[in-house]
Design a protein around this motif. Sequence first.
Motif, PDB file in Angstrom:
ATOM      1  N   ASP A  70       0.839  -1.186   0.000  1.00 19.49           N
ATOM      2  CA  ASP A  70       0.000   0.000   0.000  1.00 19.49           C
ATOM      3  C   ASP A  70       0.877   1.241   0.000  1.00 19.49           C
ATOM      4  O   ASP A  70       2.106   1.145  -0.050  1.00 19.49           O
ATOM      5  N   TRP A  71       0.284   2.399   0.072  1.00 17.42           N
ATOM      6  CA  TRP A  71       1.020   3.649  -0.038  1.00 17.42           C
ATOM      7  C   TRP A  71       1.900   3.938   1.173  1.00 17.42           C
ATOM      8  O   TRP A  71       2.774   4.796   1.115  1.00 17.42           O
ATOM      9  N   LEU A  72       1.718   3.214   2.263  1.00 21.95           N
ATOM     10  CA  LEU A  72       2.548   3.405   3.448  1.00 21.95           C
ATOM     11  C   LEU A  72       3.873   2.646   3.377  1.00 21.95           C
ATOM     12  O   LEU A  72       4.762   2.894   4.178  1.00 21.95           O
ATOM     13  N   ARG A  73       3.974   1.714   2.436  1.00 24.71           N
ATOM     14  CA  ARG A  73       5.184   0.887   2.347  1.00 24.71           C
ATOM     15  C   ARG A  73       6.371   1.756   1.945  1.00 24.71           C
ATOM     16  O   ARG A  73       6.330   2.474   0.954  1.00 24.71           O
ATOM     17  N   CYS A  74       7.442   1.673   2.716  1.00 21.17           N
ATOM     18  CA  CYS A  74       8.626   2.499   2.458  1.00 21.17           C
ATOM     19  C   CYS A  74       9.514   1.843   1.393  1.00 21.17           C
ATOM     20  O   CYS A  74       9.384   0.647   1.124  1.00 21.17           O
ATOM     21  N   PRO A  75      10.410   2.602   0.786  1.00 23.29           N
ATOM     22  CA  PRO A  75      11.303   2.055  -0.246  1.00 23.29           C
ATOM     23  C   PRO A  75      12.195   0.920   0.272  1.00 23.29           C
ATOM     24  O   PRO A  75      12.472  -0.030  -0.454  1.00 23.29           O
ATOM     25  N   GLU A  76      12.632   1.012   1.529  1.00 20.04           N
ATOM     26  CA  GLU A  76      13.484  -0.034   2.091  1.00 20.04           C
ATOM     27  C   GLU A  76      12.733  -1.358   2.186  1.00 20.04           C
ATOM     28  O   GLU A  76      13.259  -2.412   1.842  1.00 20.04           O
ATOM     29  N   CYS A  77      11.500  -1.313   2.652  1.00 17.43           N
ATOM     30  CA  CYS A  77      10.694  -2.535   2.750  1.00 17.43           C
ATOM     31  C   CYS A  77      10.307  -3.041   1.367  1.00 17.43           C
ATOM     32  O   CYS A  77      10.318  -4.253   1.118  1.00 17.43           O
ATOM     33  N   ARG A  78       9.976  -2.147   0.460  1.00 16.48           N
ATOM     34  CA  ARG A  78       9.639  -2.533  -0.909  1.00 16.48           C
ATOM     35  C   ARG A  78      10.784  -3.342  -1.520  1.00 16.48           C
ATOM     36  O   ARG A  78      10.562  -4.354  -2.182  1.00 16.48           O
ATOM     37  N   ALA A  79      12.023  -2.926  -1.257  1.00 16.33           N
ATOM     38  CA  ALA A  79      13.190  -3.629  -1.794  1.00 16.33           C
ATOM     39  C   ALA A  79      13.349  -5.024  -1.196  1.00 16.33           C
ATOM     40  O   ALA A  79      13.941  -5.903  -1.829  1.00 16.33           O
ATOM     41  N   MET A  80      12.820  -5.236  -0.006  1.00 16.78           N
ATOM     42  CA  MET A  80      12.931  -6.547   0.653  1.00 16.78           C
ATOM     43  C   MET A  80      11.815  -7.506   0.253  1.00 16.78           C
ATOM     44  O   MET A  80      11.923  -8.710   0.472  1.00 16.78           O
ATOM     45  N   ASP A  81      10.743  -7.010  -0.330  1.00 21.58           N
ATOM     46  CA  ASP A  81       9.564  -7.816  -0.631  1.00 21.58           C
ATOM     47  C   ASP A  81       9.926  -9.043  -1.460  1.00 21.58           C
ATOM     48  O   ASP A  81      10.526  -8.935  -2.523  1.00 21.58           O
ATOM     49  N   GLY A  82       9.573 -10.215  -0.946  1.00 19.14           N
ATOM     50  CA  GLY A  82       9.820 -11.469  -1.638  1.00 19.14           C
ATOM     51  C   GLY A  82      11.222 -12.024  -1.455  1.00 19.14           C
ATOM     52  O   GLY A  82      11.505 -13.128  -1.915  1.00 19.14           O
ATOM     53  N   ARG A  99       5.729  -2.852   9.138  1.00 17.21           N
ATOM     54  CA  ARG A  99       4.559  -3.741   9.147  1.00 17.21           C
ATOM     55  C   ARG A  99       4.836  -5.045   8.419  1.00 17.21           C
ATOM     56  O   ARG A  99       3.930  -5.810   8.132  1.00 17.21           O
ATOM     57  N   CYS A 100       6.096  -5.326   8.119  1.00 19.03           N
ATOM     58  CA  CYS A 100       6.459  -6.518   7.358  1.00 19.03           C
ATOM     59  C   CYS A 100       6.345  -7.779   8.207  1.00 19.03           C
ATOM     60  O   CYS A 100       6.376  -7.735   9.431  1.00 19.03           O
ATOM     61  N   ALA A 101       6.247  -8.898   7.528  1.00 19.68           N
ATOM     62  CA  ALA A 101       6.169 -10.203   8.170  1.00 19.68           C
ATOM     63  C   ALA A 101       7.048 -11.167   7.396  1.00 19.68           C
ATOM     64  O   ALA A 101       7.624 -10.826   6.367  1.00 19.68           O
ATOM     65  N   VAL A 102       7.141 -12.390   7.904  1.00 13.85           N
ATOM     66  CA  VAL A 102       7.848 -13.443   7.186  1.00 13.85           C
ATOM     67  C   VAL A 102       6.895 -14.596   6.931  1.00 13.85           C
ATOM     68  O   VAL A 102       6.003 -14.874   7.722  1.00 13.85           O
ATOM     69  N   GLY A 103       7.107 -15.233   5.789  1.00 12.60           N
ATOM     70  CA  GLY A 103       6.423 -16.468   5.448  1.00 12.60           C
ATOM     71  C   GLY A 103       7.473 -17.548   5.324  1.00 12.60           C
ATOM     72  O   GLY A 103       8.657 -17.313   5.575  1.00 12.60           O
ATOM     73  N   ILE A 104       7.060 -18.704   4.901  1.00  7.28           N
ATOM     74  CA  ILE A 104       7.996 -19.814   4.755  1.00  7.28           C
ATOM     75  C   ILE A 104       7.829 -20.403   3.363  1.00  7.28           C
ATOM     76  O   ILE A 104       6.729 -20.447   2.816  1.00  7.28           O
ATOM     77  N   ARG A 115       3.341 -12.430  -1.319  1.00 13.63           N
ATOM     78  CA  ARG A 115       3.079 -11.000  -1.419  1.00 13.63           C
ATOM     79  C   ARG A 115       1.597 -10.754  -1.647  1.00 13.63           C
ATOM     80  O   ARG A 115       1.037  -9.832  -1.084  1.00 13.63           O
ATOM     81  N   SER A 116       0.944 -11.581  -2.464  1.00 21.45           N
ATOM     82  CA  SER A 116      -0.476 -11.347  -2.708  1.00 21.45           C
ATOM     83  C   SER A 116      -1.306 -11.610  -1.456  1.00 21.45           C
ATOM     84  O   SER A 116      -2.319 -10.978  -1.232  1.00 21.45           O
ATOM     85  N   VAL A 117      -0.868 -12.541  -0.615  1.00 18.99           N
ATOM     86  CA  VAL A 117      -1.561 -12.783   0.646  1.00 18.99           C
ATOM     87  C   VAL A 117      -1.510 -11.527   1.502  1.00 18.99           C
ATOM     88  O   VAL A 117      -2.488 -11.095   2.078  1.00 18.99           O
ATOM     89  N   ALA A 118      -0.315 -10.906   1.571  1.00 19.52           N
ATOM     90  CA  ALA A 118      -0.173  -9.680   2.364  1.00 19.52           C
ATOM     91  C   ALA A 118      -1.045  -8.572   1.802  1.00 19.52           C
ATOM     92  O   ALA A 118      -1.666  -7.815   2.543  1.00 19.52           O
ATOM     93  N   ALA A 119      -1.125  -8.468   0.486  1.00 19.88           N
ATOM     94  CA  ALA A 119      -1.950  -7.426  -0.123  1.00 19.88           C
ATOM     95  C   ALA A 119      -3.426  -7.698   0.154  1.00 19.88           C
ATOM     96  O   ALA A 119      -4.183  -6.776   0.449  1.00 19.88           O
ATOM     97  N   ASN A 120      -3.837  -8.950   0.091  1.00 14.29           N
ATOM     98  CA  ASN A 120      -5.248  -9.286   0.355  1.00 14.29           C
ATOM     99  C   ASN A 120      -5.609  -9.094   1.817  1.00 14.29           C
ATOM    100  O   ASN A 120      -6.745  -8.796   2.141  1.00 14.29           O
ATOM    101  N   ARG A 121      -4.641  -9.256   2.702  1.00 14.52           N
ATOM    102  CA  ARG A 121      -4.878  -9.085   4.132  1.00 14.52           C
ATOM    103  C   ARG A 121      -5.400  -7.681   4.422  1.00 14.52           C
ATOM    104  O   ARG A 121      -6.299  -7.490   5.212  1.00 14.52           O
ATOM    105  N   ARG A 122      -4.870  -6.675   3.745  1.00 17.80           N
ATOM    106  CA  ARG A 122      -5.308  -5.297   3.998  1.00 17.80           C
ATOM    107  C   ARG A 122      -6.637  -4.995   3.326  1.00 17.80           C
ATOM    108  O   ARG A 122      -7.328  -4.084   3.713  1.00 17.80           O
ATOM    109  N   ARG A 123      -6.979  -5.730   2.272  1.00 14.95           N
ATOM    110  CA  ARG A 123      -8.246  -5.480   1.561  1.00 14.95           C
ATOM    111  C   ARG A 123      -9.435  -6.088   2.280  1.00 14.95           C
ATOM    112  O   ARG A 123     -10.548  -5.709   2.055  1.00 14.95           O
TER     113      ARG A 123
END
Length: 124
Positions: A70-82, A99-104, A115-123
């Motif tokens: 979402d729009w709150l995600r910072c550039p540092e976290c965006r770079a870590m996604d996935g 607000r990041c988390a880890v999966g397995i 990543r899509s799970v995280a996006a759906n979580r906010r929706r």
Amino acid sequence: GGSLRNLTAERIESLVNDYAERQLTYRSQLIAHTETIRAANDGARYAWMEAQTQGLLQADAQMVWITTEDWLRCPECRAMDGRRLNFSQNGPPLHPGCRCAVGIADATDDPRPYRSVAANRRRG
């Protein structure tokens, strides 16, 4: 607004105290949020490490960094996604308020579904 010259010493002190109280509340909530994220992610990491040690989890299993898209995600976290991490590496939080988390995942998993799970979580 009015002129600052018209403020009494008592009013200025009251305004300063109100501001200090708001800042204290904000900072304590920020610390609580950040440390909750850290505890949750570390708990998952240690549980997965133990499961791997006991042979309950594949040897090639890794953590996957998950951001909220979402729009709150910072550039540092965006770079870590996935990004994949070994269980010996620290995961989120990357910074206060993270607000990041880890999966397995194992070596063959595509991290995009996480990543899509995280996006759906906010929706929703």
